[in-house]
Write an enzyme that holds these catalytic residues in place. Structure first.
Site, PDB file in Angstrom:
ATOM      1  N   LYS A   1       1.007  -1.653  -0.221  1.00 57.85           N
ATOM      2  CA  LYS A   1       0.345  -0.087   0.399  1.00 57.85           C
ATOM      3  C   LYS A   1       0.859   1.202  -0.044  1.00 57.85           C
ATOM      4  CE  LYS A   1      -3.988  -1.760   1.912  1.00 57.85           C
ATOM      5  NZ  LYS A   1      -3.662  -3.738   1.622  1.00 57.85           N
TER       6      LYS A   1
HETATM    7  C1  LIG Z   1      -4.050  -4.513   1.339  1.00 61.97           C
HETATM    8  C2  LIG Z   1      -3.501  -6.011   0.826  1.00 61.97           C
HETATM    9  C3  LIG Z   1      -4.507  -6.849   0.396  1.00 61.97           C
HETATM   10  C4  LIG Z   1      -5.249  -7.005  -0.459  1.00 61.97           C
HETATM   11  O1  LIG Z   1      -4.908  -5.754  -1.698  1.00 61.97           O
HETATM   12  P1  LIG Z   1      -6.753  -5.616  -2.289  1.00 61.97           P
HETATM   13  O2  LIG Z   1      -5.710  -4.224  -3.538  1.00 61.97           O
HETATM   14  O3  LIG Z   1      -7.728  -5.351  -0.551  1.00 61.97           O
HETATM   15  O4  LIG Z   1      -6.931  -6.213  -3.074  1.00 61.97           O
HETATM   16  C5  LIG Z   1      -3.302  -7.903   0.715  1.00 61.97           C
HETATM   17  N1  LIG Z   1      -1.721  -8.270   0.963  1.00 61.97           N
HETATM   18  C6  LIG Z   1      -1.721  -7.021   1.666  1.00 61.97           C
HETATM   19  C7  LIG Z   1      -0.553  -7.474   2.561  1.00 61.97           C
HETATM   20  C8  LIG Z   1      -2.398  -5.894   2.567  1.00 61.97           C
HETATM   21  O5  LIG Z   1      -1.706  -4.806   2.687  1.00 61.97           O
END
Ligand SMILES: *Cc1c(COP(=O)(O)O)cnc(C)c1O
Length: 468
Positions: A113
C-alpha cells in the site's frame, strides 16, 4: 480525461475534482470515461524508462489536469531510492525460471500500500495547496492501511490524519509502527472497542454531512482512484523486468481483498499491456474466488479471521469497477446487479452473455487456507531460500495452478514477513528478519490517545485539534 460514476449519476469531473472524494455522489465508484490506449511504439519507449519516468507516463494519462512539470515533481518525490530502498522501487526476484516475485513492500510500512500512498500524500498536498484548502482524513484501521496512510501524510501541509485503531488489538509491531510517529499532523486514536466499531464510527461521522463539510472530513480508502492508477505502474515495471520484447505475454497473481490491486492489473491490460492471466488469490474469505469460479458474487455477512488478515474482507469494494467494464459500462445493468445484492444477497452472471467476457479479460482465481499458507512459506524457503509473508504465500500457492510454459508468472508480494512474524515462527520455527533501522521500533516513545468508541467524543476531539 473526464471521470464518471459506475452508477451513472455524476456529471463528468476532472481528476483534481475527484481526487479528494470517496464514493461518487450517487454511491458509485468513479471511473475514467475510457482507458488510454498504448501503441506498440509507446511500449517500446516505456521499456527503457526508470520507475519515476514510467510512473509519469502512466499517471499523466489519467491526471491530465495537473501541469506536467508539477506532476513530475510529485512523482519524483514519491518514488525515491531513499523511500523504497532501491532505484528499481519495485524490483523483481527470481524464484526459478518462469516464476518471479514482484517486490512491492520495500516502502516505509513494509506493505504494497505504500507504493500508492506515497504518491497520494504528495498529490494531496499539492492539490490542497493550490486550492488553499485543508483536509482531515478520518479512518479506521486494523493494520496496513492506517499505517501506510500515516507514513504518506506525515508532515504534509494542509492534511491531518485521525486514525482509529482497536486499543491493544494490533500486533506490537503494527502498534509501534503507527504510534511512534511524532508528527503533529498525525493523531492516533486508540479506541477501547473492536475494529468493526471503529469503522462504524468513521461511517457515522462521514454520514453527518454538515460536520463532514464544515471540518473537511475525507478518507483514503482503497476506492480512491489515485491509489488505483499509482498501482497500474508496477504491472508495467514487472512486465518489462521479466521479458525481452513486447511480443511476450506474462501472467500476474495478486493476493486480493478489496480488489484494488488486481483492478490496477485489469486497467494495465485494458491499456494494452500484454497480460495473459490475472490470477485472483484469496484466503478463506473467498468471495472473489467464488465469483471467478461460479459467476456468483455474494458478499458475506461474516469475516473469517485468518493469518493473512489484510485479505479478510466480506465485500470487495473495488469489484464494482471491474463489473462496470464487464457489463459494457452500462450503469442501468450495473444498478440492477447491485439492487439484486440488496434484495437477494447476490447476483449470478453464469447464464448471462457477460460471463464469457470474464475469461476474455484473463481472470482466473483460487483460494488458500492457513495450512496452505504454512506449507507454501516452508516450501518457498526450502526450495529458493526466500522468506515470504502470509499474503504473498496465498498468491504463490494459487499461482502454481496457473503457470503455463513460455509465460512468466509474476507473484505480487504484498507485505514483508517481518509484519507477520507469528505465522513465520509457526511455519519455519524462526523469526522473520527485520529491515534495517526497525530493530528497536517497539522501544520508541509512542503518541496516542485512548478514547471510548463514541461518535460525539471523536467529533469533539477532531474539532479541538483542528481549531488548536
Ligand atoms: C491490502 C492488502 C491486500 C489486499 O489488497 P486489495 O487491493 O484490497 O485487494 C493484500 N495483502 C496485503 C498485505 C495488504 O495490505
Amino acid at each position: 480525461m473526464k471521470y464518471l460514476s459506475t452508477r451513472g449519476g455524476m456529471t463528468p469531473k476532472t481528476f483534481s475534482e475527484i481526487l479528494l472524494g470517496g464514493l461518487a455522489p450517487d454511491g458509485g465508484l468513479v471511473m475514467p470515461e475510457s482507458y488510454p490506449q498504448l501503441s506498440r511504439a509507446d511500449l517500446d519507449t516505456w521499456r527503457n524508462l526508470s520507475y519515476p519516468q514510467l510512473a509519469f507516463e502512466v499517471i499523466s494519462r489519467f491526471a491530465d489536469d495537473i501541469p506536467a512539470d508539477d506532476l513530475k515533481k510529485i512523482i519524483n518525490a514519491s518514488y525515491m531510492e531513499e523511500i523504497f530502498g532501491s532505484s528499481a522501487i519495485t524490483p523483481v526476484k527470481t524464484l526459478e525460471p518462469g516464476l518471479y516475485i514482484l517486490e512491492l513492500s520495500n516502502g516505509p510500512t513494509l506493505a504494497f500500500k505504500d507504493v500508492a500512498m506515497q504518491f497520494l500524500g504528495n498529490v494531496f498536498e499539492y492539490v490542497l495547496a493550490r486550492e488553499n484548502a485543508e483536509l482531515n482524513i478520518l479512518g479506521a484501521t486494523s493494520g496496513d492501511t492506517g499505517s501506510a496512510a500515516e507514513y504518506a501524510m506525515r508532515g504534509k501541509k494542509g492534511v491531518r490524519v485521525f486514525m482509529m485503531s482497536p486499543h491493544g488489538k494490533m500486533s506490537p509491531f503494527q502498534t509501534a509502527q503507527m504510534y511512534s510517529l511524532q508528527d503533529p499532523n498525525i493523531f492516533n486514536i486508540a479506541a477501547t472497542a473492536p475494529f468493526d466499531d471503529c469503522q462504524d464510527i468513521v461511517k457515522a461521522v462521514s454520514n453527518d454531512l454538515a460536520f463532514k463539510e464544515k471540518y473537511k472530513i475525507g478518507a483514503v480508502n482503497s476506492i480512491n482512484w489515485a491509489r488505483v492508477i499509482a498501482q497500474v505502474v508496477y504491472y508495467f515495471k514487472g512486465y518489462f523486468a521479466v521479458t525481452q520484447s513486447n511480443d511476450e505475454t506474462v501472467s500476474f497473481t495478486v493476493p486480493s481483498g478489496n480488489f484494488g490491486n488486481v483492478c490496477a492489473g485489469h486497467i494495465a491490460r485494458s491499456m494494452g499491456l500484454p497480460i495473459a492471466k490475472l490470477v485472483v488469490a484469496t484466503n478463506e474469505n473467498d468471495v472473489l474466488d467464488e465469483f471467478f469460479r461460479t459467476g456468483v458474487y455474494r458478499p458475506r455477512p461474516q469475516t473469517v479471521h485468518t493469518s493473512s488478515p489484510s485479505m479478510d474482507i466480506t465485500k470487495a469494494s473495488n469489484f464494482e469497477r471491474f463489473v462496470f467494464d464487464l457489463v459494457g459500462r452500462n450503469p442501468a445493468v450495473l444498478n440492477g446487479l447491485w439492487a439484486q445484492i440488496e434484495s437477494q444477497g447476490y447476483f449470478d452472471l453464469k447464464e448471462t452473455p457477460y460471463w464469457a467476457k470474464v475469461a476474455d479479460y484473463g481472470f482466473v482465481s483460487g483460494a488458500s487456507s492457513h495450512a496452505d499458507r504454512l506449507a507454501t512459506i516452508r516450501s518457498v524457503f526450502e526450495r529458493y531460500g526466500v522468506m515470504v509473508d502470509t499474503h504473498t504465500a496465498d498468491g504463490i500457492k494459487v499461482a502454481a495452478s496457473y503457470r503455463e510454459a513460455g509465460i512468466p508468472m509474476l507473484c505480487l508480494e504484498t507485505a514483508l514477513p517481518a509484519k507477520f512474524d507469528e505465522t513465520i515462527m509457526e511455519a519455519l520455527g524462526r523469526h522473520a528478519p527485520r529491515p534495517a533501522g526497525l530493530d528497536n521500533l517497539e522501544a520508541l516513545p509512542q503518541r496516542f490517545e485512548v478514547m471510548a468508541a463514541d461518535v460525539e467524543a471523536i467529533k469533539r476531539y477532531i474539532v479541538a485539534q483542528t481549531s488548536a
